[in-house]
Design a protein around this motif. Structure first.
Motif, short mmCIF file in Angstrom:
data_model
loop_
_atom_site.label_atom_id
_atom_site.label_comp_id
_atom_site.label_asym_id
_atom_site.label_seq_id
_atom_site.Cartn_x
_atom_site.Cartn_y
_atom_site.Cartn_z
N UNK A 1 0.93 -1.39 -0.09
CA UNK A 1 -0.07 -0.14 0.11
C UNK A 1 1.05 1.23 0.08
N UNK A 2 0.76 1.98 -1.03
CA UNK A 2 1.42 3.19 -1.31
C UNK A 2 0.56 4.49 -1.11
N UNK A 3 0.97 5.28 -0.22
CA UNK A 3 0.30 6.24 0.17
C UNK A 3 0.62 7.56 -0.79
N UNK A 4 -0.17 8.58 -0.98
CA UNK A 4 0.13 9.82 -1.85
C UNK A 4 1.58 10.25 -1.27
N UNK A 5 2.39 10.25 -2.18
CA UNK A 5 3.81 10.77 -1.74
C UNK A 5 4.80 9.84 -1.50
N UNK A 6 4.23 8.52 -1.39
CA UNK A 6 5.20 7.31 -0.85
C UNK A 6 6.10 6.87 -2.04
N UNK A 7 6.99 6.09 -1.59
CA UNK A 7 7.76 5.53 -2.40
C UNK A 7 9.29 5.41 -2.18
N UNK A 8 9.96 4.60 -2.80
CA UNK A 8 11.59 4.42 -2.10
C UNK A 8 12.33 5.53 -2.95
N UNK A 9 13.27 5.89 -2.72
CA UNK A 9 14.59 6.61 -3.69
C UNK A 9 15.07 5.62 -4.62
N UNK A 10 15.77 6.42 -5.63
CA UNK A 10 16.36 5.57 -6.51
C UNK A 10 17.24 4.55 -6.21
N UNK A 11 17.03 3.49 -6.68
CA UNK A 11 18.12 2.18 -6.31
C UNK A 11 18.28 1.32 -7.43
N UNK A 12 18.97 0.49 -7.32
CA UNK A 12 19.14 -1.01 -8.01
C UNK A 12 19.65 -2.02 -7.37
N UNK A 13 19.31 -3.26 -7.93
CA UNK A 13 19.61 -4.40 -7.26
C UNK A 13 19.93 -5.38 -8.39
N UNK A 14 20.50 -6.67 -7.88
CA UNK A 14 20.92 -7.69 -8.75
C UNK A 14 19.82 -8.78 -8.76
N UNK A 15 18.60 -8.36 -8.70
CA UNK A 15 17.63 -9.31 -8.65
C UNK A 15 16.22 -8.79 -9.55
N UNK A 16 15.50 -9.53 -10.10
CA UNK A 16 14.34 -9.39 -10.88
C UNK A 16 13.16 -8.76 -9.85
N UNK A 17 12.71 -7.84 -10.21
CA UNK A 17 11.34 -7.34 -9.37
C UNK A 17 10.46 -6.88 -10.37
N UNK A 18 9.11 -7.51 -9.83
CA UNK A 18 7.84 -7.04 -10.92
C UNK A 18 6.87 -6.81 -10.07
N UNK A 19 6.10 -5.53 -10.51
CA UNK A 19 5.07 -5.10 -9.87
C UNK A 19 3.59 -5.19 -10.65
N UNK A 20 2.50 -5.49 -10.04
CA UNK A 20 1.12 -5.46 -10.77
C UNK A 20 0.37 -4.35 -9.84
N UNK A 21 0.02 -3.54 -10.69
CA UNK A 21 -0.64 -2.48 -9.74
C UNK A 21 -2.12 -2.97 -9.78
N UNK A 22 -2.62 -2.84 -8.63
CA UNK A 22 -3.90 -3.41 -8.40
C UNK A 22 -4.92 -2.29 -8.20
N UNK A 23 -4.63 -1.31 -7.56
CA UNK A 23 -5.40 -0.14 -7.45
C UNK A 23 -4.58 1.38 -7.63
N UNK A 24 -5.02 2.26 -8.21
CA UNK A 24 -4.58 3.63 -8.08
C UNK A 24 -3.47 3.87 -9.33
N UNK A 25 -2.49 4.48 -9.25
CA UNK A 25 -1.64 5.11 -10.30
C UNK A 25 -0.36 5.65 -9.52
N UNK A 26 0.70 4.92 -10.33
CA UNK A 26 2.05 5.38 -9.84
C UNK A 26 2.80 5.97 -10.86
N UNK A 27 3.90 6.75 -10.54
CA UNK A 27 5.04 7.05 -11.46
C UNK A 27 6.20 6.28 -11.34
N UNK A 28 6.25 5.50 -12.43
CA UNK A 28 7.80 4.74 -12.32
C UNK A 28 8.81 5.47 -13.04
N UNK A 29 10.15 5.57 -12.35
CA UNK A 29 11.34 6.17 -12.87
C UNK A 29 12.19 4.96 -13.31
N UNK A 30 12.48 4.80 -14.53
CA UNK A 30 13.29 3.71 -14.95
C UNK A 30 14.39 4.14 -15.79
#
Length: 177
Positions: free
Chosen positions: A59-88
Motif C-alpha cells: 500500500x503506497x500512500x500519496x507521496x510514498x515510494x522509495x528513493x532511486x536504487x538498483x539491485x541484482x535481482x528481478x522485481x515485478x509489480x502488478x498495480x491493483x489499485x491507483x496510479x504510480x509514476x515509475x522512473x526507470x
C-alpha cells in the motif's frame, strides 16, 4: 507411447517437505512493515519458496515510494489499485491499475505516488530476500492497513544507518537520480 521413468525425468521429484501456501492479505499470521512511507505485507516469503521468490502486497500512500536504487535481482509489480509514476533509467512513466511492470536486475529505478490517493500493488522479487530486507529496515505495524508509525528523528536515523549497512548484504545500492 513411451513411458518416462522417474529416474530419467529431467524434473526433480516432488519435495513433500514443501507446503501449499495460501495468503490472505488481511489474514492472521502475516508480517506487516512500514517502508518508504507505505505499508508492506509479506504474502509469500523465501522460506516458503525455497528462496526462489517472495511476494509482497504494498500500500503506497500519496507521496510514498522509495528513493532511486538498483539491485541484482528481478522485481515485478502488478498495480491493483491507483496510479504510480515509475522512473526507470531516468525516464518517467505513469502506470495505472491493471498494468504490470518488470524491472530487470541491475537497472536503476524508483516509483512515486503522486496521484492523491492510495495505490496498491503486488511486488514479486526473484530470487527472494527483499522481504527480509524490508523487515529489517522497516517499522513493524499491526495490519496491512495500519498507518506508518510516528518514528522519532533518532529512530529514523538508526534505521537509516542500519539500511546503509544492510544494502550490500541484500545486493542493493542507492543511486543518484
Amino acid at each position: 507411447m513411451t513411458e518416462v521413468s522417474r529416474a530419467s525425468s529431467p524434473i526433480p521429484p516432488d519435495d513433500p517437505n514443501r507446503r501449499l501456501t495460501v495468503a490472505d492479505p488481511d489474514g492472521v499470521g502475516l508480517r506487516h512493515v512500514s517502508v518508504a512511507g507505505g505499508t508492506y505485507t509479506i504474502l509469500v516469503s523465501g522460506a516458503e519458496t525455497a528462496g526462489r521468490y517472495c511476494l509482497i502486497d504494498m500500500l503506497v500512500p500519496d507521496g510514498g515510494g522509495p528513493p532511486a536504487h538498483r539491485h541484482d535481482f528481478e522485481e515485478m509489480f502488478t498495480l491493483l489499485e491507483g496510479e504510480l509514476e515509475f522512473i526507470f533509467r531516468g525516464k518517467t512513466q505513469t502506470v495505472r491499475a491493471g498494468s504490470t511492470v518488470n524491472i530487470p536486475a541491475n537497472a536503476p529505478h524508483m516509483f512515486r505516488n503522486k496521484s492523491g490517493a492510495i495505490a496498491r500493488m503486488l511486488c514479486l522479487c526473484a530470487p527472494a530476500g527483499q522481504e527480509e530486507f524490508f523487515m529489517a529496515v522497516g517499522f513493524p505495524v499491526a495490519s496491512r492497513t495500519s498507518p506508518p508509525p510516528k518514528a522519532s528523528d533518532e529512530e529514523t536515523a538508526e534505521k537509516g544507518k542500519l539500511m546503509a549497512t544492510l544494502l550490500p548484504k541484500y545486493r542493493t545500492e542507492m543511486v543518484a537520480r
